[in-house]
Design a protein around this motif. Structure first.
Motif, PDB file in Angstrom:
ATOM      1  N   ARG B  83       0.784  -1.289   0.069  1.00 59.33           N
ATOM      2  CA  ARG B  83      -0.016   0.225  -0.009  1.00 59.33           C
ATOM      3  C   ARG B  83       0.785   1.373   0.099  1.00 59.33           C
ATOM      4  NH1 ARG B  83      -2.997  -1.434   5.388  1.00 59.33           N
ATOM      5  NH2 ARG B  83      -1.448  -0.705   7.042  1.00 59.33           N
ATOM      6  N   ASP B 103     -14.495   7.354  -2.794  1.00 58.77           N
ATOM      7  CA  ASP B 103     -13.948   6.538  -1.868  1.00 58.77           C
ATOM      8  C   ASP B 103     -13.155   5.534  -2.356  1.00 58.77           C
ATOM      9  OD1 ASP B 103     -15.326   7.767   0.399  1.00 58.77           O
ATOM     10  OD2 ASP B 103     -17.331   6.618  -0.027  1.00 58.77           O
ATOM     11  N   LEU B 107      -9.114   5.032  -0.732  1.00 60.31           N
ATOM     12  CA  LEU B 107      -9.111   3.984   0.157  1.00 60.31           C
ATOM     13  C   LEU B 107      -7.487   3.463   0.681  1.00 60.31           C
ATOM     14  CD1 LEU B 107     -11.078   1.807   1.548  1.00 60.31           C
ATOM     15  CD2 LEU B 107     -10.666   0.450  -0.214  1.00 60.31           C
ATOM     16  N   PRO B 108      -6.614   3.406  -0.443  1.00 59.43           N
ATOM     17  CA  PRO B 108      -5.214   3.187   0.044  1.00 59.43           C
ATOM     18  C   PRO B 108      -4.711   4.228   0.864  1.00 59.43           C
ATOM     19  CG  PRO B 108      -5.680   2.561  -2.320  1.00 59.43           C
ATOM     20  CD  PRO B 108      -6.788   3.437  -1.954  1.00 59.43           C
ATOM     21  N   ARG B 110      -6.084   6.202   2.920  1.00 65.67           N
ATOM     22  CA  ARG B 110      -6.702   5.947   4.424  1.00 65.67           C
ATOM     23  C   ARG B 110      -5.833   4.642   5.135  1.00 65.67           C
ATOM     24  NH1 ARG B 110     -11.298   8.778   5.487  1.00 65.67           N
ATOM     25  NH2 ARG B 110     -10.531   8.455   7.565  1.00 65.67           N
ATOM     26  N   LEU B 111      -5.744   3.611   4.401  1.00 65.94           N
ATOM     27  CA  LEU B 111      -4.926   2.879   4.731  1.00 65.94           C
ATOM     28  C   LEU B 111      -3.729   2.938   5.465  1.00 65.94           C
ATOM     29  CD1 LEU B 111      -5.723  -0.416   2.572  1.00 65.94           C
ATOM     30  CD2 LEU B 111      -6.156  -0.215   4.802  1.00 65.94           C
ATOM     31  N   ARG B 155      -6.826   5.485  -8.216  1.00 64.95           N
ATOM     32  CA  ARG B 155      -6.276   4.654  -7.039  1.00 64.95           C
ATOM     33  C   ARG B 155      -4.855   4.106  -6.795  1.00 64.95           C
ATOM     34  NH1 ARG B 155      -9.845  -0.776  -5.995  1.00 64.95           N
ATOM     35  NH2 ARG B 155      -8.246  -1.372  -7.479  1.00 64.95           N
TER      36      ARG B 155
END
Lengths: 803, 230
Positions: B83, B103, B107-108, B110-111, B155
């Motif tokens: 990530r 979203d 996502l990555p 926020r990871l 993304r």
């Protein structure tokens, strides 16, 4: 920070819960139903396990209820007995009398123990009001709820029987004393007023002791009390142990079947919840692959899947507890009246233990598939995507394709072999649902058979009495918690009863009445049995009483003079068996009778023996039970006959439809409720399995539709995929339900001290079993109908894009 | 020269004792390089990509990415590494259908612990750059193939990875969308992004890549930068 770790995980969990609505709703509803039925079953099991103990402890019931002669000892002396060694609390003295009232319809109630108390509370025997209020003024009376009925309700006036000018007491409430200290309560002044008219008066004292667990301890306390008052002042006592024994016997019958339902419900809930959550992993493979590819760790995947199961399950559990409490309330209210207690509520620990256990079950059910999800190999799940091709079930597809059935049907029939574990879960859901319904139907039929076998008189078309109703003692009220019934006894001051009809003249009227098919006479009385203390209730029969015969456990019904039929408990109590001879005494006539049969009798403490009236020449029937010829209206017959027998002093009425007894009503209600809930949970399990299957195969379905499969064929494919499972589930469920019934009924019988006759055990007709089996298939097909409809409607392009 | 990828004697077998589907292969990819991996079906292209991404483990040899040898790492360590350092774009996009476009992109980020606002700002920047901002609140199911692939690329880039892996990024797209994605990858490479691109399409390879390797039966048949291949 989200409770699920970083924001990304929370977002994934929320979207998973929110967008996978069917799965989320099924988990929530299945959990809710499972928890609600577990709360109901748990509450009833707790209530049924020791209803007397709960109520007795709550009311601080009297360990000993003692009656003293006020003429021999003073109130002050009695009050001092409360300070004797070992007495931890006492109440009284309360004036007490025997009171036999007549209600407004002219029906005479049994003789009641009427106690004068200013208030229901106190240190001992905190009587609980079930309805209305306490008697605050003379002229008011509070009764035990077991006497409540059409003629006895709040506001009704009761008059002492046989006293035309006696005081009328207005019913102002119904109250329960778990220790059965009295049948009715009024003000002390009212008791004194009744005594002034000739009623017997005693002084009642209620005691609690520091040691009261055994008969010996109670007897020791009794001797101390008797020794502390004037000789002969103590008239009689009642031990709480006797009351408890009687109450427990009444409650015992419900335990086995509530347990059976509870176990069924719990096992099925575990299966459904596990299969729903496992299915969530199965259909989320592609999603898991994507999450792993963009950097989710295995731990995060496990947490996400656990959370996706636990969130809806927690909502379901949260809703299931109040729902269970709500559903348990009416059943507990019925149970209250059955056990003679009030304020039965769901035990607090049931409300904590059930959700905790449910959370644990859901957690474990979710953990295994979640761990599997965490371990899945990213490349594989990304490659196989939504519809994993395991190669399983190919042989089934090949074999079934040879059947002379439409291709969509054979394709559907082969589907369960692709996902054997999921198919097994669905099969278990159908099997458990079918077993529950089969068991419930059998139980209801058996309870109905028990009810009618206990009321043989209700099978007669017309009942002829030798006296008009207000001169006949009303049948005693149902036993309170299985306890002894108040025994009718002549009350002082009664005037002479109006003359009853001559049985010979009634017989003659019956013989000459057109439409009479057959009749027999009965007399309910009490007899003495050599070797037994006290009296035993007996029914004596004149004529061919086969119509009124009870179900037999062994031997045969009486066929003439010199024979007697007795219940199981009588055999145990007298250590006799069928074939032995006993001596009975009725009034002053004795007869030696041979026991020819063992009757089925569930009234644990008031069992009845049956003999021919010819054994006692002075006995005369008080009731004639008549069968009318076919095509003769029972009502018209009774009307014509009444016109003849009323001038003689008797009456004729059609027999009212049998009313089901309290315990049977409660069991029926519990059976219906628990069965409905189990069937709903099973249906949801099936719905979820088929939804998962259909979603997984939507691309395949799209391909089929693209090459010409019609919506109807698509629907047939999906429905036939559950039909085979439904048939197998039904074939498993019906025998399981049948076996469970065969297991539980005898246990219920043993709990009330009797065996079960074949009329109660063999209640399933072959056609009924076939219908129950079809019900299992219907359950499976109904559960699949919604997803089948969706599969039929989904546009081909959408289905093909779902890759 | 700083190498983002270093493969040393890497081989992958799915059946023990059977022939390897890939390798043995030794290969380095320099920072800022755009490598196209071509070859017929079953030549081991995707296997190579999976090994570099840490989605699969080699049977033999070592895989070093961004200076770290990753071939023996556990799942958790690989996920954390992936990530932060690798962005991936797939032929079939592999977007989460239940998340909106923004979203999915965030996502990555926020990871890795990036704050919500920072992740939103980065996603907005990428959506603007890739021309998909108007679809920010839409779900992927409503977008065309080209738009979905842009979302997938956005993304992949959200954490500014050292390495962008693209597996047949135009394979599921129509010609116009394919051209869009080709231009996008070219622009990214010009901006300095290291790219490994697996493709069947020689035109895409020619347009986007500075170097092409051709695999046949898991072995290196051609390397346009012969000095880098050994």
């Amino acid at each position: 920070m989200s409770p699920f770790g970083n924001g990304a995980l929370g977002r994934v969990v929320r979207s998973g819960v929110g967008r996978r609505r069917v799965q989320t709703v099924v988990i929530a509803v299945a959990t809710m139903m499972a928890v609600a039925s577990a709360v109901v079953a748990g509450a009833l099991m707790v209530a049924a396990a020791a209803p007397f103990d709960h109520a007795f402890a709550e009311q601080r019931g009297a360990h000993l209820t003692a009656q003293f002669d006020p003429a021999r000892t003073s109130a002050a002396r009695l009050a001092e007995t409360g300070r004797l060694d070992g007495v931890t609390a006492s109440a009284g003295p309360y004036p007490s009398t025997a009171f036999r009232p007549v209600d407004r319809t002219g029906f005479r109630l049994p003789t009641l123990t009427l106690v004068g108390r200013l208030a229901p509370d106190g240190d001992v025997d905190r009587v609980e009001l079930a309805s209305g209020r306490w008697a605050g003024e003379p002229g008011e009376i509070v009764l035990s709820p077991s006497f409540e009925g059409p003629g006895v309700e709040i506001g009704s006036a009761l008059r002492a029987s046989g006293t035309a000018n006696g005081p009328a007491l207005t019913v102002v409430g119904f109250a329960v004393s778990s220790g059965r200290s009295a049948d009715a309560w009024t003000t002390p002044a009212q008791v004194d007023a009744l005594a002034a008219q000739g009623g017997p008066v005693t002084s009642q004292m209620l005691y609690r002791f520091d040691s009261s667990g055994t008969e010996r301890q109670i007897l020791a306390h009794r001797e101390k009390i008797a020794g502390s008052v004037e000789p002969g002042a103590l008239l009689g006592t009642q031990s709480w142990l006797d009351t408890k024994r009687a109450a427990d016997q009444g409650a015992a019958a419900t335990v086995p079947f509530v347990t059976a339902f509870g176990v069924l419900g719990i096992v099925m809930s575990v299966i459904i919840v596990s299969s729903v959550i496992s299915g969530a992993v199965g259909t989320g493979l592609r999603r898991i692959g994507i999450l792993k590819a963009i950097g989710f760790t295995p731990g995060e995947i496990v947490r996400a899947h656990m959370a996706q199961a636990l969130i809806p399950a927690s909502v379901g559990i949260g809703a299931g507890v109040p729902l269970g409490n709500l559903l348990a309330m009416p059943l507990l209210a019925d149970t209250e009246s059955l056990y003679g207690t009030v304020s039965l509520s769901v035990a607090w620990w049931v409300d904590i233990a059930v959700p905790a256990a449910a959370l644990l079950v859901v957690g474990l059910a979710a953990l295994i598939p979640a761990l599997r999800a965490g371990r899945l190999h990213t490349v594989e799940v990304l490659a196989v995507g939504r519809a994993p091709r395991t190669g399983r079930g190919r042989w089934a597809h090949r074999t079934l394709a040879r059947l002379p059935l439409p291709r969509p049907v054979t394709q559907g029939l082969a589907t369960p072999f692709t996902h054997p574990v999921r198919a097994l879960a669905m099969l278990l859901a159908v099997a458990f649902g079918t077993a529950a319904v089969t068991f419930a139907v059998g139980l209801t039929s058996s309870l109905s058979a028990v009810g009618s076998s206990q009321d043989p008189e209700n099978r007669a078309a017309v009942t002829v009495t030798t006296a008009v109703p207000h001169t006949i003692a009303a049948p005693p009220p149902p036993p309170v918690g299985g306890g002894e019934q108040p025994t009718p006894s002549p009350a002082n001051g009664e005037t002479a009863e109006p003359a009853a009809a001559d049985p010979a003249k009634v017989r003659s009227a019956l013989d000459s009445q057109a439409g009479t098919a057959s009749y027999y006479g009965t007399l309910r009385t009490e007899v003495a049995v050599a070797g037994l203390s006290g009296s035993v209730r007996a029914s004596l029969y004149e004529g061919d009483a086969r119509e009124g015969g009870r179900a037999m456990l062994s031997g045969h019904w009486i066929s003439g003079k010199g024979q007697v039929v007795v219940p199981t408990r009588f055999l145990e109590r007298t250590s006799t068996e069928v074939g032995d001879t006993i001596r009975l005494t009725h009034e002053r006539e004795s007869a030696d009778l041979r026991i020819v049969g063992e009757s089925f009798d569930t009234s644990a403490n008031a069992q009845e023996i049956h003999a021919d009236m010819a054994n006692f020449p002075s006995a005369e029937p008080s009731t004639f039970l008549v069968e009318v010829k076919p095509q003769v209206s029972a009502d018209a017959y009774a009307h014509r006959l009444a016109a003849v027998v009323r001038p003689l002093g008797g009456d004729a009425t059609t027999t009212p439809p049998a009313e089901r007894k309290g315990v049977i009503l409660v069991m029926d209600a519990i059976t219906l409720l628990l069965t409905l809930m189990l069937v709903c949970v099973a249906g949801l399990g099936i719905l979820n399995s088929v939804v998962l299957d259909t979603r997984e195969r939507v691309h395949d379905l799209g391909v089929c539709k693209a090459i010409g499969m019609t919506p109807r064929q698509t629907m047939a494919l999906v429905l036939s995929s559950v039909a085979a499972v439904g048939v197998l589930g039904a074939l498993t469920g019906v025998p399981v339900g049948y076996a469970l019934h065969g297991l539980v009924m005898p246990v219920m019988g043993r709990a009330v001290g009797t065996g079960m006759p074949s009329s109660v055990l063999d209640v399933y007709a072959p056609v009924q079993l076939l219908l129950l089996g079809s019900g299992g298939v219907a359950l499976a097909v109904l559960g699949a109908l919604v997803p089948a409809g969706w599969a039929a409607k989904v546009p081909v392009a959408t289905a093909l894009r779902t890759e | 020269m700083h190498h983002v990828i270093e493969l040393e004697g890497v081989a992958k077998r799915y059946d023990s004792g059977g022939a390897p589907v890939l390798g043995p292969l030794t290969l380095s990819v320099a920072k800022g390089e755009a490598l196209a991996v071509t070859g017929p079906s079953g030549s081991g292209k995707s296997t190579l990509l999976n090994l570099v991404a840490g989605l699969d483990r080699p049977t033999e040899g070592s895989v070093t990415v961004a200076g770290r040898r990753i071939d023996r790492w556990g799942e958790r360590a690989l996920a954390t590494f992936r990530r932060a350092h690798i962005g991936m774009a797939f032929q079939f996009f592999n977007l989460l259908d239940d998340l909106t476009v923004t979203d999915n992109i965030q996502l990555p980020a926020r990871l890795t612990g990036t704050g919500r606002r920072a992740a939103e700002a980065r996603a907005d920047e990428l959506m603007e750059m890739l021309g998909i901002q108007k679809h920010a609140r839409a779900h992927p199911g409503r977008l065309s193939g080209g738009e979905r692939q842009r979302v997938a690329v956005a993304r992949a880039l959200v954490n500014r990875p050292e390495l962008l892996l693209a597996d047949e990024p135009t394979g599921a797209l129509d010609t116009a969308s394919g051209h869009d994605v080709r231009d996008l990858l070219t622009d990214l490479h010009r901006a300095g992004q290291t790219i490994v691109l697996v493709t069947h399409d020689p035109a895409l390879a020619a347009a986007c890549a500075t170097r092409t390797i051709h695999l046949v039966d898991g072995r290196l048949a051609l390397d346009t930068c012969a000095g880098a291949a050994r």
